[in-house]
Each structure stands twice: as structure tokens, then as C-alpha cells.
Design an enzyme around this catalytic site. Structure first.
Site, PDB file in Angstrom:
ATOM      1  N   ASP A 122      36.648  48.300  27.806  1.00 53.78           N
ATOM      2  CA  ASP A 122      36.709  47.286  26.753  1.00 53.78           C
ATOM      3  C   ASP A 122      35.307  47.011  26.207  1.00 53.78           C
ATOM      4  O   ASP A 122      34.311  47.187  26.917  1.00 53.78           O
ATOM      5  CB  ASP A 122      37.293  45.979  27.305  1.00 53.78           C
ATOM      6  CG  ASP A 122      38.761  46.102  27.649  1.00 53.78           C
ATOM      7  OD1 ASP A 122      39.441  46.967  27.067  1.00 53.78           O
ATOM      8  OD2 ASP A 122      39.230  45.321  28.505  1.00 53.78           O
ATOM      9  N   TYR A 176      35.236  48.649  40.231  1.00 58.99           N
ATOM     10  CA  TYR A 176      34.665  47.685  39.286  1.00 58.99           C
ATOM     11  C   TYR A 176      34.052  46.506  40.043  1.00 58.99           C
ATOM     12  O   TYR A 176      34.526  46.130  41.120  1.00 58.99           O
ATOM     13  CB  TYR A 176      35.746  47.108  38.360  1.00 58.99           C
ATOM     14  CG  TYR A 176      36.448  48.105  37.478  1.00 58.99           C
ATOM     15  CD1 TYR A 176      36.026  48.324  36.168  1.00 58.99           C
ATOM     16  CD2 TYR A 176      37.551  48.819  37.943  1.00 58.99           C
ATOM     17  CE1 TYR A 176      36.677  49.231  35.346  1.00 58.99           C
ATOM     18  CE2 TYR A 176      38.209  49.731  37.125  1.00 58.99           C
ATOM     19  CZ  TYR A 176      37.768  49.933  35.839  1.00 58.99           C
ATOM     20  OH  TYR A 176      38.425  50.841  35.031  1.00 58.99           O
ATOM     21  N   ASP A 211      39.727  37.571  28.316  1.00 57.10           N
ATOM     22  CA  ASP A 211      38.274  37.684  28.396  1.00 57.10           C
ATOM     23  C   ASP A 211      37.685  36.843  27.271  1.00 57.10           C
ATOM     24  O   ASP A 211      38.393  36.016  26.678  1.00 57.10           O
ATOM     25  CB  ASP A 211      37.809  39.150  28.360  1.00 57.10           C
ATOM     26  CG  ASP A 211      38.155  39.852  27.048  1.00 57.10           C
ATOM     27  OD1 ASP A 211      38.604  39.176  26.086  1.00 57.10           O
ATOM     28  OD2 ASP A 211      37.978  41.082  26.968  1.00 57.10           O
ATOM     29  N   ARG A 232      41.845  42.925  33.647  1.00 53.14           N
ATOM     30  CA  ARG A 232      42.164  41.645  32.999  1.00 53.14           C
ATOM     31  C   ARG A 232      43.529  41.122  33.453  1.00 53.14           C
ATOM     32  O   ARG A 232      43.707  39.909  33.617  1.00 53.14           O
ATOM     33  CB  ARG A 232      42.122  41.789  31.477  1.00 53.14           C
ATOM     34  CG  ARG A 232      40.697  41.817  30.932  1.00 53.14           C
ATOM     35  CD  ARG A 232      40.648  41.955  29.430  1.00 53.14           C
ATOM     36  NE  ARG A 232      41.125  43.242  28.976  1.00 53.14           N
ATOM     37  CZ  ARG A 232      42.089  43.429  28.085  1.00 53.14           C
ATOM     38  NH1 ARG A 232      42.695  42.384  27.539  1.00 53.14           N
ATOM     39  NH2 ARG A 232      42.439  44.638  27.716  1.00 53.14           N
TER      40      ARG A 232
END
Length: 237
Positions: free
Chosen positions: A54, A82, A96, A191
């Protein structure tokens, strides 16, 4: 000597075997922005990336050129790692900071124990619904197109998918902020994990930072910035 020179000049030029490029994607760049920049810089005929990041995420992006583009699916299928940070008590439509806050929730009831319990519940093989702000296709169109027209997850049916979360480690807690490390399979949306994490805590959450640190055996510490890669390529030419 002239005959030898003639034979050498008439030999076919071998095809470019291509290369695998590890880039540390900067904040606010799309993965396509990186592809476009490098395609122009190195004059690549074929170039693609192995797994979208993203715009508000940073970290490891694998790019393949020429014949190595055949390896993209192989790299995309590998395990990913991550690190990131989420904030409890508020939500946004995109989960986000791409969109504005749309709701606030209590956090006074959240304890360190409950945070670790929630992470444990999201570890292993889980069912996950991708966020509406994503590139998955719904009725032939990308979900984010519907999201940007004002549709919400309640308006659009997005089918759940099975993903494997090998590790969901809470690395720091400074409420309302929670830092984490996640190791997961292909197709996992971090997310969505943040959204589900907030819901498990009977609150809400959004992601404030995300960095991809590993894809299979490829690691972020071996990646270059876009500028460093281009400058090095210019020296090699």
C-alpha cells in the site's frame, strides 16, 4: 583478422536473462510508481513486482525484469514478514491513515493480557475478510473503486479467505499504540488483521505504520533505495 571480426559481429546477441531487484519502497509511493520509475531508468522491456505494498506502507518490494518475470508468481507465494504499529480506539474506512477517522471507541477496558489474547486468537489458520480499500475484484471491478464511491464493507459482500498467520507477536504496548510483528502466508491483509484485532478487544483500531521486512529468503536489509539502485546502474552502464 577481418574474417574473425566478421564472425564475431555476426553472432546473435544473447537475450537479456533479467534480474531480481530488491527495493526498499518509500512512504507514499505506490508499487506501480516504483515499477514505472525503474522501467524508465534501466530501459527494461518487461518488469513487474512480486506483491503490492500500500502507498502508506514501506519496505521490501521485489521487482523482476525480462525473463525473470516468470518467477514473480513463485516469489508472491512465499511467506512474508511485517512489522508495524496500530492505534486502538479509532477507525477509518481504509483501516489506515489514507482516509479520515469515522468512529471512536472506548479503550479503558483494554489490558495487556487482553491484547496478547487477541493476538493469539489471530494466530494460525484463520478466516479473513479483505478490506474494501483493496485491489480484489468484486463483480469484475476493484473493491477500492466501490469504496471511493462511498460504499462500505456493510454495502459490499466480500468473501472471506483462509490465510495462515505463523506469528503475531506484540513487540511493544504504549496504549493506545501497539507495535507488532506478523509472519503470514500469501493473500494476508495486515489491515484486516488490525481491524479484527480492534473488534476482538471490543473497540476499534487503525494501522499507523507498516513495513514489509521479508519475503521468503529475501530480506529488507539487502534492499536498496530507488535512488541508490539507479545511481549504481548508471555507473555499471
Amino acid at each position: 583478422m577481418s574474417d574473425s571480426t566478421s564472425l564475431t559481429s555476426n553472432q546473435p546477441i544473447p537475450p537479456n536473462p533479467g534480474q531480481v531487484i530488491l527495493i526498499n519502497k518509500p512512504l507514499r509511493w505506490t508499487s506501480f510508481d516504483v515499477v514505472k520509475k525503474l522501467k524508465f531508468a534501466i530501459k527494461a522491456k518487461k518488469i513487474g513486482h512480486a506483491g503490492t505494498l500500500d502507498p502508506l506502507a514501506t519496505g521490501l518490494l521485489i521487482l523482476c525484469t525480462e525473463k525473470m518475470t516468470k518467477q514473480i508468481d513463485t516469489y508472491q507465494a512465499q511467506e512474508k514478514e511485517y512489522t508495524g504499529k496500530l492505534v486502538l480506539g479509532k477507525t477509518t474506512p481504509s483501516i489506515d491513515l489514507e482516509t479520515e477517522f469515522d468512529a471512536e471507541y472506548p479503550t479503558d477496558h483494554i489490558t495487556v493480557e487482553k491484547i496478547h489474547e487477541a493476538a493469539q486468537k489471530l494466530t494460525g489458520e484463520i478466516q479473513q475478510i479483505p478490506p474494501i480499500f483493496s485491489a480484489i475484484r468484486i463483480d469484475g471491478k476493484r473493491a477500492y473503486h466501490k469504496a471511493r464511491k462511498g460504499k462500505t464493507e456493510a454495502d459490499v459482500e466480500i468473501k472471506p479467505r483462509t490465510v495462515l498467520i505463523s506469528a503475531f507477536e506484540i513487540t511493544q504496548i504504549q496504549l493506545p499504540e501497539v507495535s507488532f510483528r506478523i509472519v503470514c502466508s500469501k493473500g494476508t491483509y495486515i489491515r484486516s488483521m488490525v481491524r479484527d484485532f480492534g473488534q476482538l478487544l471490543e473497540s476499534g483500531a487503525y494501522m499507523s505504520e507498516l513495513c514489509r521486512t521479508r519475503i521468503g529468503e529475501f530480506r529488507l536489509e539487502n534492499a536498496q533505495s530507488i535512488e541508490d539502485f539507479i545511481n549504481l546502474h548508471k555507473k555499471d552502464v
